[in-house]
Design a protein around this motif. Structure first.
Motif, short mmCIF file in Angstrom:
data_model
loop_
_atom_site.label_atom_id
_atom_site.label_comp_id
_atom_site.label_asym_id
_atom_site.label_seq_id
_atom_site.Cartn_x
_atom_site.Cartn_y
_atom_site.Cartn_z
N THR A 62 11.74 -40.82 -23.48
CA THR A 62 10.80 -39.82 -23.00
C THR A 62 10.97 -38.54 -23.81
O THR A 62 11.89 -38.44 -24.64
N ASP A 63 10.14 -37.57 -23.54
CA ASP A 63 10.25 -36.27 -24.22
C ASP A 63 11.32 -35.37 -23.60
O ASP A 63 11.52 -34.26 -24.06
N ASP A 64 12.00 -35.84 -22.57
CA ASP A 64 13.00 -35.03 -21.87
C ASP A 64 14.33 -35.08 -22.62
O ASP A 64 15.29 -35.73 -22.20
N THR A 65 14.37 -34.39 -23.73
CA THR A 65 15.55 -34.39 -24.60
C THR A 65 16.77 -33.79 -23.91
O THR A 65 17.89 -34.28 -24.08
N ALA B 202 20.42 -44.96 -32.78
CA ALA B 202 19.13 -44.28 -32.64
C ALA B 202 18.36 -44.35 -33.94
O ALA B 202 18.95 -44.51 -35.02
N TRP B 203 17.03 -44.27 -33.83
CA TRP B 203 16.21 -44.17 -35.03
C TRP B 203 16.51 -42.85 -35.72
O TRP B 203 17.00 -41.91 -35.10
N PRO C 260 9.97 -41.68 -34.18
CA PRO C 260 9.87 -41.34 -32.76
C PRO C 260 11.22 -41.58 -32.07
O PRO C 260 11.97 -42.48 -32.46
N ALA C 261 11.52 -40.79 -31.06
CA ALA C 261 12.82 -40.87 -30.38
C ALA C 261 13.00 -42.23 -29.72
O ALA C 261 12.15 -42.69 -28.96
N GLY C 262 14.10 -42.88 -30.05
CA GLY C 262 14.41 -44.19 -29.49
C GLY C 262 15.54 -44.82 -30.27
O GLY C 262 16.23 -44.15 -31.05
N ILE D 35 14.24 -43.31 -20.51
CA ILE D 35 13.69 -44.42 -21.30
C ILE D 35 12.23 -44.59 -20.91
O ILE D 35 11.92 -44.91 -19.77
N ALA D 36 11.34 -44.38 -21.86
CA ALA D 36 9.90 -44.49 -21.60
C ALA D 36 9.43 -45.93 -21.71
O ALA D 36 8.53 -46.35 -20.98
N ASN D 37 10.03 -46.69 -22.62
CA ASN D 37 9.59 -48.06 -22.86
C ASN D 37 10.75 -48.88 -23.39
O ASN D 37 11.60 -48.36 -24.12
#
Length: 92
Positions: free
Chosen positions: A6-9, A34-35, A40-42, A70-72
């Motif tokens: 998510t965008d909630d860093t 992490a990438w 994109p964050a993930g 975790i968004a996806n």
């Protein structure tokens, strides 16, 4: 397993030490990371597990999941047939 965050860093960074400790203690973990910052964050996590439901259980207990960052998630079965690391990754 492929995570998209998510965008909630801020919340993710707070949960990060517990997330890393959790992963480091898993005997099923082969590699995780992490990438790069340009992506994109993930992240990508590779496990040796009996099936997708076993990986889902790992995800469910991940502090990142508990923190809601975790968004996806994509859980995919992968069998690396070629390359110098293939034998090491697939050995049991």
């Amino acid at each position: 397993m492929i995570y998209t965050y998510t965008d909630d860093t801020d919340t993710r960074m707070q949960a990060r030490p517990k997330h890393r400790d959790y992963l480091a203690a898993l005997p099923e973990l082969v590699v995780a990371g992490a990438w790069s910052p340009s992506e994109p964050a993930g992240g990508l996590l590779i496990f040796r597990a009996a099936d997708k439901s076993a990986v889902q259980k790992i995800l469910d207990a991940d502090p990142y999941a508990e923190a809601g960052v975790i968004a996806n998630v994509e859980i995919r079965e992968w069998v690396p047939p070629l390359g110098p690391a293939a034998a090491a990754i697939t050995q049991e």
